[in-house]
Write an enzyme that holds these catalytic residues in place. Structure first.
Site, mmCIF file in Angstrom:
data_model
loop_
_atom_site.group_PDB
_atom_site.id
_atom_site.type_symbol
_atom_site.label_atom_id
_atom_site.label_comp_id
_atom_site.label_asym_id
_atom_site.label_seq_id
_atom_site.Cartn_x
_atom_site.Cartn_y
_atom_site.Cartn_z
ATOM 1 C CB SER A 60 -31.171 -10.139 93.804
ATOM 2 O OG SER A 60 -30.615 -9.022 94.466
ATOM 3 C CE1 TYR A 110 -36.122 -8.090 94.331
ATOM 4 C CE2 TYR A 110 -33.994 -7.602 95.345
ATOM 5 C CZ TYR A 110 -34.753 -7.902 94.220
ATOM 6 O OH TYR A 110 -34.134 -8.014 92.991
ATOM 7 N N GLY A 166 -34.610 -8.924 80.804
ATOM 8 C CA GLY A 166 -35.456 -9.892 80.114
ATOM 9 C C GLY A 166 -35.528 -9.615 78.625
ATOM 10 N N GLY A 210 -40.923 -11.664 81.797
ATOM 11 C CA GLY A 210 -40.510 -10.268 81.947
ATOM 12 C C GLY A 210 -39.676 -9.797 80.777
ATOM 13 C CB ALA A 211 -39.427 -11.107 77.370
ATOM 14 C CG ASN A 212 -42.232 -5.918 79.581
ATOM 15 O OD1 ASN A 212 -42.350 -6.926 80.284
ATOM 16 N ND2 ASN A 212 -42.235 -4.698 80.082
ATOM 17 C CB SER A 213 -38.511 -3.491 80.231
ATOM 18 O OG SER A 213 -38.845 -4.059 81.485
ATOM 19 N N GLY A 214 -35.608 -4.275 80.205
ATOM 20 C CA GLY A 214 -34.448 -4.616 81.017
ATOM 21 C C GLY A 214 -33.711 -5.871 80.586
#
Length: 309
Positions: free
Chosen positions: A146, A171, A22, A16-20
């Site tokens: 979380s 979740y 990550g 998930g390194a494309n945003s946020g």
């Protein structure tokens, strides 16, 4: 700002390194000298993240590889390519996830989406990469969970939310499962005398697209999420929100089985400190049971030679 220790010569994989968080974690690992694999579901977004990071850190060593954690065949293809390369993996950052889709959705393998992509996918990824992790000198597996794990519970008789689906209940279950995976991997490392640290982190209330992307899944128009309506709560940006994960992944003081998060107001913001471990994540029998179940569901088991001290 947390200073990531020198990572020169180390290989780090960030999902998930494309945003946020990550993307922030990947950028700061690369800035500290690591060769970083941006493990993303959509390569075009990964390439854009790579471009963005290189604009800030021109000497960063980055590569984009595709993995869809909601598809176990994709996970296997990803790990097989790394195993074929044979390069030891020093840091695995299990960051990617989805949050609170409004209706029950399933992965490519038929699992409830959050349980599948937040837990079973990262579980399979971690176990399949263990040979490369254990080939490194001081490997780390850091998993993003979380604060909702504190009220999560494992619904053993309805893991896939087939009888009843609640977006936030599912979740919380998936994030508690991540924390239990972290604890069981730490226990296995101790049992088998692996030189591996398994740690977990939570980002507090960090402003990312996670709060809106999940609730909008399966809808024609974006939906404002419940979390995005909590404007009275303190919140922080991804550069701060990623710090517990970076601490868990790199800091010499992060303990095997340790859990870290913001230490400021309501434990939602602020500098990194130890987080309170939920009682259910401390249940050794339950964590071992969940690990065995995950092995069976994903058809991913520890290689026999990894059992040797």
């Amino acid at each position: 700002m947390y200073q990531v220790p020198d990572q020169t010569g180390r290989l780090a994989i960030v999902t998930g390194a494309n945003s946020g968080t990550g993307k922030e974690a990947a950028a700061r690992l690369a800035a500290a000298g690591a060769h970083v694999v941006l493990a993303v579901r959509t390569p075009a977004k990964g390439e854009q993240a790579r471009t963005d990071i290189l604009a800030q850190h021109p000497k960063a060593r980055l590569e984009v590889r595709r993995v869809d954690l909601a598809d176990l065949a994709s996970v296997r293809t990803f790990t097989d390519s790394l195993l074929a390369d044979g390069t030891p993996v020093d840091v695995l950052v299990n960051n990617a996830g989805v949050m609170a889709p409004p209706t029950r959705m399933t992965t490519a393998d038929g699992f409830e989406l959050q349980f599948g992509s937040n837990f079973l996918g990262p579980f399979a990824l971690t176990v399949q990469l263990l040979p490369l992790l254990l080939a490194a000198q001081a490997p780390r597996v850091a998993t993003m969970t979380s604060g909702t794990a504190s009220y999560g519970r494992i619904h053993w008789d309805d893991l896939q939310s087939e009888r009843r689906y609640s977006a936030h209940r599912a979740y919380a279950q998936s994030k508690l499962a991540d924390l239990m995976m972290t604890r069981q991997l730490a226990a296995l490392a101790h049992q088998h005398r692996w030189n591996l640290r398994s740690t977990a982190a939570h980002p507090g209330y960090t402003r990312t697209n996670l709060q809106s992307a999940g609730p909008s899944l399966g809808r024609d128009r974006p939906k404002r999420s419940f979390l995005n309506s909590l404007t009275f709560l303190p919140s922080q940006s991804p550069d701060t929100g990623a710090e517990p994960l970076l601490y868990a992944a790199t800091d010499p003081g992060a303990a095997n089985g340790g859990y870290y998060g913001p230490s400021g107001r309501f434990n939602l913001v602020g500098p990194t400190g130890p987080a309170r471990l939920p009682r259910r994540a401390r249940d050794a029998d339950a964590t071992a049971r969940l690990w065995t179940l995950a092995q069976d569901l994903t058809e991913t088991h520890l290689a026999q030679d990894l059992h040797q001290p």
